[in-house]
Motif scaffolding. Structure first.
Motif, PDB file in Angstrom:
ATOM      1  N   ILE A   1     -55.976  50.246  22.362  1.00  0.00           N
ATOM      2  CA  ILE A   1     -55.548  50.292  20.965  1.00  0.00           C
ATOM      3  C   ILE A   1     -55.097  48.902  20.495  1.00  0.00           C
ATOM      4  O   ILE A   1     -55.376  48.484  19.367  1.00  0.00           O
ATOM      5  CB  ILE A   1     -54.433  51.336  20.790  1.00  0.00           C
ATOM      6  N   TYR A   2     -54.414  48.185  21.392  1.00  0.00           N
ATOM      7  CA  TYR A   2     -53.996  46.812  21.063  1.00  0.00           C
ATOM      8  C   TYR A   2     -55.226  45.957  20.740  1.00  0.00           C
ATOM      9  O   TYR A   2     -55.251  45.209  19.758  1.00  0.00           O
ATOM     10  CB  TYR A   2     -53.224  46.217  22.239  1.00  0.00           C
ATOM     11  N   LEU A   3     -56.267  46.065  21.564  1.00  0.00           N
ATOM     12  CA  LEU A   3     -57.492  45.294  21.346  1.00  0.00           C
ATOM     13  C   LEU A   3     -58.230  45.748  20.087  1.00  0.00           C
ATOM     14  O   LEU A   3     -58.827  44.922  19.380  1.00  0.00           O
ATOM     15  CB  LEU A   3     -58.414  45.415  22.561  1.00  0.00           C
ATOM     16  N   SER A   4     -58.155  47.038  19.792  1.00  0.00           N
ATOM     17  CA  SER A   4     -58.790  47.541  18.564  1.00  0.00           C
ATOM     18  C   SER A   4     -58.169  46.884  17.335  1.00  0.00           C
ATOM     19  O   SER A   4     -58.883  46.483  16.406  1.00  0.00           O
ATOM     20  CB  SER A   4     -58.646  49.064  18.468  1.00  0.00           C
ATOM     21  N   GLU A   5     -56.851  46.757  17.340  1.00  0.00           N
ATOM     22  CA  GLU A   5     -56.182  46.077  16.231  1.00  0.00           C
ATOM     23  C   GLU A   5     -56.544  44.588  16.210  1.00  0.00           C
ATOM     24  O   GLU A   5     -56.781  44.007  15.151  1.00  0.00           O
ATOM     25  CB  GLU A   5     -54.671  46.267  16.335  1.00  0.00           C
ATOM     26  N   TYR A   6     -56.610  43.983  17.392  1.00  0.00           N
ATOM     27  CA  TYR A   6     -56.930  42.555  17.483  1.00  0.00           C
ATOM     28  C   TYR A   6     -58.313  42.269  16.899  1.00  0.00           C
ATOM     29  O   TYR A   6     -58.512  41.281  16.185  1.00  0.00           O
ATOM     30  CB  TYR A   6     -56.875  42.113  18.951  1.00  0.00           C
ATOM     31  N   PHE A   7     -59.281  43.138  17.192  1.00  0.00           N
ATOM     32  CA  PHE A   7     -60.652  42.931  16.734  1.00  0.00           C
ATOM     33  C   PHE A   7     -60.919  43.586  15.367  1.00  0.00           C
ATOM     34  O   PHE A   7     -62.059  43.598  14.912  1.00  0.00           O
ATOM     35  CB  PHE A   7     -61.640  43.489  17.764  1.00  0.00           C
ATOM     36  N   HIS A   8     -59.882  44.141  14.757  1.00  0.00           N
ATOM     37  CA  HIS A   8     -60.010  44.799  13.451  1.00  0.00           C
ATOM     38  C   HIS A   8     -61.024  45.943  13.503  1.00  0.00           C
ATOM     39  O   HIS A   8     -61.805  46.149  12.563  1.00  0.00           O
ATOM     40  CB  HIS A   8     -60.395  43.796  12.367  1.00  0.00           C
ATOM     41  N   ILE A   9     -61.009  46.658  14.602  1.00  0.00           N
ATOM     42  CA  ILE A   9     -61.859  47.836  14.750  1.00  0.00           C
ATOM     43  C   ILE A   9     -61.141  49.019  14.092  1.00  0.00           C
ATOM     44  O   ILE A   9     -60.002  49.329  14.449  1.00  0.00           O
ATOM     45  CB  ILE A   9     -62.125  48.146  16.234  1.00  0.00           C
TER      46      ILE A   9
END
Length: 219
Positions: free
Chosen positions: A158-166
């Motif tokens: 979820i952290y990476l999803s926010e980082y990549f604007h997914i």
């Protein structure tokens, strides 16, 4: 690497049905839940990839709701990748679970939620539900970057999803406790696992913050 009988159940299921698309992946070394899911994702071929717990705690028919919601939010980025993530959620069942849960589990649950909000995200109420639907491109990007291999790997996703604007959406699912399916049984197990997850959550935030871990958009 796991000592349970999940692989035997899958192989027995395959043996009684002529479905060539079912594949059982055996890891020689136990790499934790995150490592096992990553291995499974790497062998997936569909346009959408569902992550689901083997005990069937979440009603599989809820896949329809996740699919509907992910279609509503998915986008294409500048590289023409189709991005989107639907997160199954048990947050609506929280009141009922508190009524039946031991008090120390409730305290640890609230502590976990607070740490997730402070360190990772305030946009998802239930990060740990093992029922998530990814577009293929989303799964490829996230699992190519993920570092955590055990229980807290969902937090990093979820952290990476926010980082990549997914774009992602939380979807209520029907869920029930499956007797005998929990690896965490004793009070010691609960406290030990909670401490490990707290360590991993802090590790995610600090490692990306200070550049120890780097996230790369896969081209």
């Amino acid at each position: 690497g796991s000592k349970d009988l999940t692989s035997e159940v899958v192989n027995n299921f395959k043996a009684t049905r002529s479905i060539n698309s079912i594949k059982s992946i055996i890891l020689n070394k136990n790499k934790g839940k995150g490592g096992a899911v990553k291995a499974g994702v790497s062998h997936s071929k569909g346009k959408y990839i569902l992550m689901a717990d083997a005990d069937g705690a979440t009603d599989i028919t809820d896949l329809k709701e996740l699919y509907k919601e992910i279609k509503n939010i998915e986008i294409k980025d500048k590289n023409n990748y189709k991005l989107g993530l639907a997160i199954g959620s048990r947050a609506h069942l929280e009141g009922k679970s508190i009524a039946t849960r031991a008090f120390y589990r409730t305290i640890l649950m609230y502590g976990f939620h607070l740490l997730v909000m402070l360190m990772c995200t305030t946009k998802v109420r239930d990060t740990q539900c093992g029922f998530k639907l990814f577009t293929r491109d989303t799964a490829y990007i996230l699992f190519s970057n993920i570092h955590l291999q055990r229980w807290a790997f969902d937090i990093e996703l979820i952290y990476l999803s926010e980082y990549f604007h997914i774009p992602f959406v939380e979807v209520q699912v029907n869920w029930q406790e499956i007797p005998g399916s929990k690896l965490i049984q004793t009070k010691f197990d609960v406290v030990k696992t909670s401490l490990i997850m707290a360590r991993d959550i802090i590790c995610v935030r600090l490692s990306y913050l200070f550049g120890i871990w780097k996230a790369y958009h896969i081209n």
